[in-house]
Every structure is written in C-alpha cells, then in structure tokens.
Design a protein around this motif. Structure first.
Motif, mmCIF file in Angstrom:
data_model
loop_
_atom_site.group_PDB
_atom_site.id
_atom_site.type_symbol
_atom_site.label_atom_id
_atom_site.label_comp_id
_atom_site.label_asym_id
_atom_site.label_seq_id
_atom_site.Cartn_x
_atom_site.Cartn_y
_atom_site.Cartn_z
ATOM 1 N N ASP A 195 6.331 -4.156 6.922
ATOM 2 C CA ASP A 195 7.138 -4.357 5.867
ATOM 3 C C ASP A 195 7.015 -5.607 5.184
ATOM 4 O OD1 ASP A 195 7.994 -1.997 6.492
ATOM 5 O OD2 ASP A 195 9.555 -2.647 7.732
ATOM 6 N N LEU A 196 7.149 -5.551 3.790
ATOM 7 C CA LEU A 196 6.823 -6.768 2.971
ATOM 8 C C LEU A 196 7.784 -6.675 1.815
ATOM 9 C CD1 LEU A 196 3.593 -8.454 2.013
ATOM 10 C CD2 LEU A 196 5.049 -7.909 0.311
ATOM 11 N N ASP A 197 8.602 -7.775 1.558
ATOM 12 C CA ASP A 197 9.420 -8.102 0.516
ATOM 13 C C ASP A 197 8.693 -8.843 -0.727
ATOM 14 O OD1 ASP A 197 11.320 -6.447 1.703
ATOM 15 O OD2 ASP A 197 12.363 -8.039 2.431
ATOM 16 N N LEU A 198 8.651 -8.491 -1.880
ATOM 17 C CA LEU A 198 8.021 -9.277 -2.890
ATOM 18 C C LEU A 198 8.980 -9.381 -4.050
ATOM 19 C CD1 LEU A 198 5.146 -10.433 -3.942
ATOM 20 C CD2 LEU A 198 4.848 -8.288 -4.906
ATOM 21 N N ARG A 199 9.293 -10.745 -4.594
ATOM 22 C CA ARG A 199 9.983 -10.945 -5.504
ATOM 23 C C ARG A 199 9.319 -11.466 -6.795
ATOM 24 N NH1 ARG A 199 15.425 -10.103 -5.935
ATOM 25 N NH2 ARG A 199 15.519 -10.556 -3.545
ATOM 26 N N VAL A 200 9.826 -10.718 -8.031
ATOM 27 C CA VAL A 200 8.989 -10.845 -9.129
ATOM 28 C C VAL A 200 9.884 -10.987 -10.280
ATOM 29 C CG1 VAL A 200 6.921 -9.364 -8.200
ATOM 30 C CG2 VAL A 200 8.549 -8.297 -9.397
ATOM 31 N N LYS A 201 9.280 -11.191 -11.367
ATOM 32 C CA LYS A 201 9.987 -11.343 -12.554
ATOM 33 C C LYS A 201 10.119 -10.054 -13.224
ATOM 34 C CE LYS A 201 8.596 -16.069 -13.612
ATOM 35 N NZ LYS A 201 7.926 -17.064 -14.594
ATOM 36 N N ASP A 202 9.026 -9.107 -13.272
ATOM 37 C CA ASP A 202 9.180 -7.870 -13.877
ATOM 38 C C ASP A 202 8.733 -6.749 -12.920
ATOM 39 O OD1 ASP A 202 8.988 -5.422 -15.409
ATOM 40 O OD2 ASP A 202 7.928 -6.178 -16.879
ATOM 41 N N GLY A 249 -3.338 -12.128 -1.407
ATOM 42 C CA GLY A 249 -3.565 -11.845 -2.892
ATOM 43 C C GLY A 249 -2.002 -11.308 -3.602
ATOM 44 N N LEU A 250 -0.977 -11.067 -2.862
ATOM 45 C CA LEU A 250 0.241 -10.809 -3.582
ATOM 46 C C LEU A 250 0.727 -12.168 -3.916
ATOM 47 C CD1 LEU A 250 1.479 -7.967 -1.128
ATOM 48 C CD2 LEU A 250 0.492 -7.778 -3.422
ATOM 49 N N ASP A 251 0.367 -13.027 -3.531
ATOM 50 C CA ASP A 251 0.978 -14.399 -3.982
ATOM 51 C C ASP A 251 0.781 -14.745 -5.547
ATOM 52 O OD1 ASP A 251 2.000 -15.168 -1.581
ATOM 53 O OD2 ASP A 251 0.286 -16.009 -0.954
ATOM 54 N N ALA A 252 -0.380 -13.988 -5.961
ATOM 55 C CA ALA A 252 -0.532 -14.139 -7.296
ATOM 56 C C ALA A 252 0.315 -13.456 -8.200
ATOM 57 C CB ALA A 252 -2.208 -13.799 -7.671
ATOM 58 N N ILE A 253 1.170 -12.316 -7.546
ATOM 59 C CA ILE A 253 2.012 -11.454 -8.440
ATOM 60 C C ILE A 253 3.370 -11.816 -8.419
ATOM 61 C CG2 ILE A 253 2.707 -9.014 -8.614
ATOM 62 C CD1 ILE A 253 0.013 -8.116 -7.248
ATOM 63 N N GLY A 254 3.829 -12.263 -7.292
ATOM 64 C CA GLY A 254 5.309 -12.848 -7.059
ATOM 65 C C GLY A 254 5.490 -13.660 -5.745
ATOM 66 N N THR A 261 -2.883 -1.717 -8.268
ATOM 67 C CA THR A 261 -4.118 -2.027 -8.478
ATOM 68 C C THR A 261 -5.157 -2.744 -7.596
ATOM 69 O OG1 THR A 261 -3.773 -2.146 -10.983
ATOM 70 C CG2 THR A 261 -5.782 -3.065 -10.410
ATOM 71 N N ARG A 262 -4.250 -3.683 -7.046
ATOM 72 C CA ARG A 262 -4.937 -4.523 -5.916
ATOM 73 C C ARG A 262 -5.363 -3.756 -4.619
ATOM 74 N NH1 ARG A 262 -5.628 -9.820 -5.378
ATOM 75 N NH2 ARG A 262 -4.494 -10.257 -7.186
ATOM 76 N N VAL A 263 -4.397 -2.585 -4.432
ATOM 77 C CA VAL A 263 -4.360 -1.770 -3.008
ATOM 78 C C VAL A 263 -5.643 -0.987 -3.542
ATOM 79 C CG1 VAL A 263 -3.630 0.009 -1.679
ATOM 80 C CG2 VAL A 263 -2.248 -2.187 -2.242
ATOM 81 N N GLU A 264 -5.818 -0.274 -4.523
ATOM 82 C CA GLU A 264 -7.094 0.520 -4.598
ATOM 83 C C GLU A 264 -8.320 -0.092 -4.871
ATOM 84 O OE1 GLU A 264 -5.926 2.547 -8.166
ATOM 85 O OE2 GLU A 264 -4.306 3.877 -7.374
ATOM 86 N N ALA A 265 -8.216 -1.486 -5.333
ATOM 87 C CA ALA A 265 -9.481 -2.288 -5.309
ATOM 88 C C ALA A 265 -9.884 -2.628 -3.850
ATOM 89 C CB ALA A 265 -9.389 -3.496 -6.151
#
Length: 325
Positions: free
Chosen positions: A83-90, A142-147, A100-104
């Motif tokens: 499990d992973l929690d990701l805090r983002v702006k949008d 790579g999720l660090d670049a998203i949030g 997109t990153r998972v499919e890539a």
C-alpha cells in the motif's frame, strides 16, 4: 597282411566317433546360447515396464514428499503486495500520471475509483495496479516526481515451496492421465471402458484445477499488486468573483438577481401550492357544513316589539301659576 589292414580301420572309426561327439556338443551349446539370448529381451522389457510403473506410482503417491525437498539451482518465487499513500496538489491529474507511469513499466490497472474535490471534501483516488516484480522499486521512486509519498507498506511472501508442491502434483497427475489413456486403449469390455473413462475424467479435472492454481500463483509472482491512495488538498480553493465595474455590468447583475429571486419565489409558491389547495378545500368544507346546519335549524317565534308610549309635553304658561280659590 590281414593284421596290418585291420588296425587303420579301427583308428578311423574312433576318429569319426569323436568328431560326431564334438559336433553334437557344439550344436547343444549354440542352441542354449540362442535360447538365452532370445529370453533376455523379454525379461528386460518386462523389467522396464515394471520399473516404469513403479516410478509412476512412487511419483503419484509421494509427490508431497518430493515437493518438500529444496530445489537446487531454482530461483525463489516471491509474491509482493503493498500500500502507498501519495499526497498531491491535483488528485485527477496525479492519478492520470500514476496510470501512465505504471503502463510504461509494463503493468496494468485492475481497479480505479475517484472522488472530485468539493468545498467540503478533498479530492482523492484509489488505484489497484499490477506491476512487474522487477519494476516495483523504479515505479515507487518515480512517484516522487508526482507528489509526496507519505506512507509505504510492502510485504513479501515466499511461495517457492507451494510452487514446487503444485509442480510435483501436476507432474504426477500427468503421468497418471497418460497411464489411464493407455489402459483405456487396451480395455475390451464395457465395464472396463466405463471405469477407465470415469477415472480418466476425474484425474483430468484435478489436473486442470491444479494447473489453474499454478497459473494464478505464477501471475502473482510475476506481477506485484500495489494499492496507491492519492489524496489532494484538504478543501477546494474558493472561487474569487469580481463585482460589476460598469453600468451594463450592474444591469446584468441586477437582472440575474431578479431572475434568481423570481425563481426562488416560484419555488416557494410551488412548495406552498399543494398545502394552500388542501387548506382551501378544508375551509370550503367547513363553510358548507355550517350553512347546511343553519338551513336545517327550525325557525322560532318572532318577538314583537314593545309598544311605544307617546310623550306629552306640559303646556306652556304665560305667567306664574295661579292659585285656586
């Protein structure tokens, strides 16, 4: 002369007798060798058949014991979940970026649910993704670049023993199915054919179940399961509205306010109309009932007005009253 001729004849007979005996001995030895060589393939074939049956039986009965043995040279098979929690702006944009990153990376999305951002609740999304086992770490990095990754919980389960156990059972059932095919081909009576077909069907069904279970386990090993929880800001940013800046803007704002008020009045009238109609119907019923009661009431005697007495004013006198006598 008689004696000299008799000796050679005796020797010649002895030699012929010895040669005949030698030929008989040689013929007997060759016959025994031929019989031994002829019986040897049959015994070897029978031994091979019994050995094959023994190997199949031992594989079928002792599959569980063989599966517990350590596999030399085999790689460990591990099922990884997390499990992973990701805090983002949008939340919406970030969710699309995660997909997109998972499919890539060669993965896929098995489940996706989203909630839009409102004034009272934060936007969020939940993704259940399947990622190749060797791409889990690169994708998470790579999720660090998203949030901002607030929490990560990864778990690994070693299923090497379970995989080996399934492989042994599948192999034993495959051998058993082949033997039942051979027995079915050799069956001659109807009873033997029915029994062989019943046993063959049961074993093929068990084999298919084990193969399906093995395929599911292989899928879990090859593709790790990761649940990504995406959270947006706490509340939606307030929408800033500017007031009218010109006469025409004022007219427009006033017209909009008028329409809004008229709409509100119509809504209130629509809400009250059923109640007013119901109340009017009740009032009309009450009035009708009162009038009906008045009409049925009997009329009483009419009271006569009291007689009026005439008032006589005293006569006016010119002077003081006279005294009599």
């Amino acid at each position: 002369m008689t004696t000299s001729t008799a000796r050679p004849t005796h020797r010649t007979g002895a030699v012929l007798a010895g040669a005949a005996l030698l030929v008989a001995l040689l013929a007997g030895c060759s016959a025994s060798d031929d019989a031994g060589s002829a019986s040897e393939p049959a015994s070897v074939a029978g031994g091979a058949d019994s050995a094959a049956d023994g190997v199949a039986a031992s594989t079928e009965e002792g599959g569980d014991q063989a599966s517990t043995l350590p596999a030399s040279g085999e790689e460990r098979q591990v099922v990884q979940t997390g499990d992973l929690d990701l805090r983002v702006k949008d939340a919406r944009t970030a969710t699309d970026a995660v997909v997109t990153r998972v499919e890539a990376a060669g993965g896929r999305v098995d489940d996706r649910s989203e909630q839009a951002t409102t004034e009272d609740s934060a936007g969020s999304a939940t993704l259940v993704v399947r990622i190749p086992a060797d791409q889990v770490t690169p994708v998470i990095d790579g999720l660090d670049a998203i949030g901002t990754v607030d929490r990560i919980d990864l778990k690994s389960t070693d299923v090497t023993g379970a995989a080996q156990d399934l492989d042994a059972r599948i192999h034993a059932l495959e051998v058993s199915v082949d033997r039942m095919d051979a027995l079915l081909a050799k069956a001659t009576t109807s009873k033997d054919i029915i029994d062989a077909e019943s046993a063959l069907t049961e074993r093929q069904s068990n084999l298919e179940q084990l193969q399906a279970e093995r395929n599911r386990l292989a899928d879990q090993v090859s593709l790790s399961t990761l649940t990504v929880n995406v959270y947006g800001p706490d509340v939606a940013p307030p929408v800033e509205t500017e007031g009218p800046t010109s006469f025409l803007d004022g007219i427009g704002v006033g017209w909009d306010a008028f329409l809004s008020s008229a709409k509100a009045v119509l809504v209130v009238a629509g809400v009250l109309l059923p109640w007013l109609a119901f109340g009017g119907a009740i009032a009309a019923g009450i009035v009708a009932l009162v009038r009906w009661n008045r009409r049925r009431r009997p009329a009483g005697p009419v009271a006569q007005p009291a007689p009026m007495r005439a008032y006589v004013a005293p006569a006016e006198q010119d002077g003081p009253p006279r005294a009599d006598g």
